[in-house]
Design a protein around this motif. Sequence first.
Motif, mmCIF file in Angstrom:
data_model
loop_
_atom_site.group_PDB
_atom_site.id
_atom_site.type_symbol
_atom_site.label_atom_id
_atom_site.label_comp_id
_atom_site.label_asym_id
_atom_site.label_seq_id
_atom_site.Cartn_x
_atom_site.Cartn_y
_atom_site.Cartn_z
ATOM 1 N N SER A 1 0.830 -1.204 0.000
ATOM 2 C CA SER A 1 0.000 0.000 0.000
ATOM 3 C C SER A 1 0.864 1.253 0.000
ATOM 4 O O SER A 1 0.541 2.247 -0.664
ATOM 5 N N GLY A 2 1.969 1.221 0.771
ATOM 6 C CA GLY A 2 2.885 2.360 0.784
ATOM 7 C C GLY A 2 3.501 2.621 -0.573
ATOM 8 O O GLY A 2 3.636 3.772 -1.003
ATOM 9 N N PHE A 3 3.856 1.551 -1.288
ATOM 10 C CA PHE A 3 4.396 1.702 -2.639
ATOM 11 C C PHE A 3 3.312 2.165 -3.605
ATOM 12 O O PHE A 3 3.577 2.941 -4.524
ATOM 13 N N GLY A 4 2.093 1.695 -3.394
ATOM 14 C CA GLY A 4 1.011 2.010 -4.320
ATOM 15 C C GLY A 4 0.732 3.491 -4.444
ATOM 16 O O GLY A 4 0.470 3.998 -5.539
ATOM 17 N N THR A 5 0.770 4.217 -3.325
ATOM 18 C CA THR A 5 0.469 5.646 -3.364
ATOM 19 C C THR A 5 1.721 6.512 -3.377
ATOM 20 O O THR A 5 1.632 7.736 -3.441
ATOM 21 N N GLY A 6 2.907 5.887 -3.296
ATOM 22 C CA GLY A 6 4.147 6.634 -3.467
ATOM 23 C C GLY A 6 4.816 7.096 -2.197
ATOM 24 O O GLY A 6 5.817 7.816 -2.254
ATOM 25 N N GLN A 7 4.286 6.694 -1.026
ATOM 26 C CA GLN A 7 4.983 7.038 0.221
ATOM 27 C C GLN A 7 6.285 6.254 0.335
ATOM 28 O O GLN A 7 7.256 6.742 0.927
ATOM 29 N N LEU A 8 6.289 5.058 -0.201
ATOM 30 C CA LEU A 8 7.503 4.247 -0.258
ATOM 31 C C LEU A 8 7.959 4.172 -1.707
ATOM 32 O O LEU A 8 7.130 4.071 -2.604
ATOM 33 N N PRO A 9 9.242 4.263 -1.962
ATOM 34 C CA PRO A 9 10.313 4.449 -0.992
ATOM 35 C C PRO A 9 10.625 5.909 -0.686
ATOM 36 O O PRO A 9 11.513 6.196 0.096
ATOM 37 N N ASP A 10 9.876 6.864 -1.262
ATOM 38 C CA ASP A 10 10.246 8.281 -1.176
ATOM 39 C C ASP A 10 10.209 8.830 0.248
ATOM 40 O O ASP A 10 11.077 9.588 0.646
ATOM 41 N N LYS A 11 9.177 8.462 1.040
ATOM 42 C CA LYS A 11 8.987 9.057 2.362
ATOM 43 C C LYS A 11 9.150 8.045 3.489
ATOM 44 O O LYS A 11 8.581 8.204 4.568
ATOM 45 N N GLU A 12 9.911 7.001 3.246
ATOM 46 C CA GLU A 12 10.045 5.925 4.234
ATOM 47 C C GLU A 12 10.508 6.460 5.589
ATOM 48 O O GLU A 12 10.013 6.048 6.633
ATOM 49 N N GLY A 13 11.447 7.391 5.597
ATOM 50 C CA GLY A 13 11.972 7.914 6.851
ATOM 51 C C GLY A 13 11.001 8.778 7.619
ATOM 52 O O GLY A 13 11.220 9.061 8.795
ATOM 53 N N GLN A 14 9.908 9.189 6.978
ATOM 54 C CA GLN A 14 8.918 10.033 7.641
ATOM 55 C C GLN A 14 7.763 9.229 8.236
ATOM 56 O O GLN A 14 6.879 9.789 8.875
ATOM 57 N N MET A 15 7.762 7.909 8.003
ATOM 58 C CA MET A 15 6.660 7.076 8.476
ATOM 59 C C MET A 15 7.087 6.244 9.675
ATOM 60 O O MET A 15 8.238 5.818 9.779
ATOM 61 N N TYR A 16 6.139 6.016 10.584
ATOM 62 C CA TYR A 16 6.378 5.118 11.706
ATOM 63 C C TYR A 16 6.224 3.679 11.227
ATOM 64 O O TYR A 16 5.199 3.324 10.645
ATOM 65 N N HIS A 17 7.241 2.870 11.493
ATOM 66 C CA HIS A 17 7.294 1.505 10.974
ATOM 67 C C HIS A 17 7.139 0.519 12.128
ATOM 68 O O HIS A 17 7.924 0.538 13.085
ATOM 69 N N VAL A 18 6.112 -0.331 12.054
ATOM 70 C CA VAL A 18 5.921 -1.404 13.027
ATOM 71 C C VAL A 18 6.721 -2.597 12.509
ATOM 72 O O VAL A 18 6.239 -3.385 11.695
ATOM 73 N N THR A 19 7.950 -2.699 12.966
ATOM 74 C CA THR A 19 8.895 -3.630 12.340
ATOM 75 C C THR A 19 8.498 -5.087 12.515
ATOM 76 O O THR A 19 8.737 -5.908 11.634
ATOM 77 N N GLY A 20 7.896 -5.440 13.657
ATOM 78 C CA GLY A 20 7.562 -6.839 13.905
ATOM 79 C C GLY A 20 6.614 -7.416 12.875
ATOM 80 O O GLY A 20 6.694 -8.598 12.532
ATOM 81 N N ASP A 21 5.709 -6.571 12.371
ATOM 82 C CA ASP A 21 4.718 -7.024 11.385
ATOM 83 C C ASP A 21 4.925 -6.389 10.017
ATOM 84 O O ASP A 21 4.130 -6.609 9.104
ATOM 85 N N ASN A 22 5.978 -5.568 9.893
ATOM 86 C CA ASN A 22 6.273 -4.860 8.646
ATOM 87 C C ASN A 22 5.055 -4.077 8.160
ATOM 88 O O ASN A 22 4.665 -4.137 6.986
#
Length: 423
Positions: free
Chosen positions: A206-227
């Motif tokens: 979903s993040g890739f679909g709307t363009g937040q990833l990979p462009d804004k990855e550092g601005q998003m909170y990432h729940v690493t355990g469940d990616n």
Amino acid sequence: MLQVAFIRENKDLVIERLAVRNIDATKMVDDAIDLDEMRRQLQTQLDSSKSEMNSLSKEIGQLFKSGEAQKANNLKEKTTQLKETIKSGEHELSDTTNALNNVLYSIPNVPHPSVPKGNSDEDNEEIYREGDVPILHGNALPHWELAKKYDIIDFELGNKITGAGFPVYKGKGARLQRALIAYFLDKNTAAGYTEYQLPHLVNEASGFGTGQLPDKEGQMYHVTGDNLYLIPTAEVPGTNIFRDVILNESELPIGITGYTPCFRREAGSYGAHVRGLNRLHQFDKVEILRVEHPNRSYEALDEMVNHVKDILKELNLPYRILRLCGGDLGFTSALTYDFEVFSTAQDRWLEISSVSNFETFQANRLKLRFKNTDGQNELAHTLNGSSLALPRVLAGILENCQTEKGIKIPEVLVPYTGFEYIK
């Protein structure tokens, strides 16, 4: 993401328009074209090998049936070599396709011809202004002082519970927040948008679909355990409703609205200009988004701009509209209009909405298509806008509507709040 066919057929135009963003895209464009040519050659070779394999398999079967086992076994040795060639070709094709996609993911959207060249927000063009800036009484305060005075927002308590940028709304402050959400949703649904309640976390696709990833990855909170990622805006889950969907042309346009909390890391944001509600890590926002036929998406953009205008008129807040320059334009947008409310107590403009047309950029990532009248699949256009982001709207109300008697609630909100003043 731009379509590689579009890049190939409009190379000079793409480079020229991306220069408006202050980007020399020559190498990226050349790399994309070269990798696409390599990918097509590899695909042709692979298809040829697979076709030869199919022919040999049929010939081997016929030879065995006719009792010519020796000839059949000789041909089987050739198929063994072909299998290796096909396996190697598939790996090379996969690597080349991935390399091509990585280049395409790094190329921003081509700005609309109306987007002015510029380096930063200082180069944005003001295209509209409305509303009178109120003259405040001598004891007027900025919203963070008003929040403390009337005990409606507790920034220190939010800092204790979570950290800076996570305020706690209390009493009439919480009621006003809820009133704004309900009012925005009612305005949007009355305008024909269908209300959705959306997830607050999304997956990587979903993040890739709307363009937040990979462009804004550092601005998003990432729940690493469940990616999973906490959403920065309802645009992400809302637009991904249509990922991998083929619509009928008769279903267009589609408009949806939704309220969600939004989460943004906003790393490195410090100073007086981000005090109080001016910039938060968690805030509430009501979003509108549309899926449109390419022939009328800019007409739809104007409709969305007029819709936000109408809301700000009813709130009686002084505002202006800016057309963003190339240097301030978001990665995925072709054209963006920003709305700003004037904060009299802070003597500055506060951004409260962005309304954007992404043309086919998101749709290409999402594989969001519609079947046109010729029966062909065609990429749709996607648009979205804040309608509205609450923190700075709330700041504008507190600061611009303060009187000696207290904060006077805009008349349109009184049926939602149940009170006329915060005293």
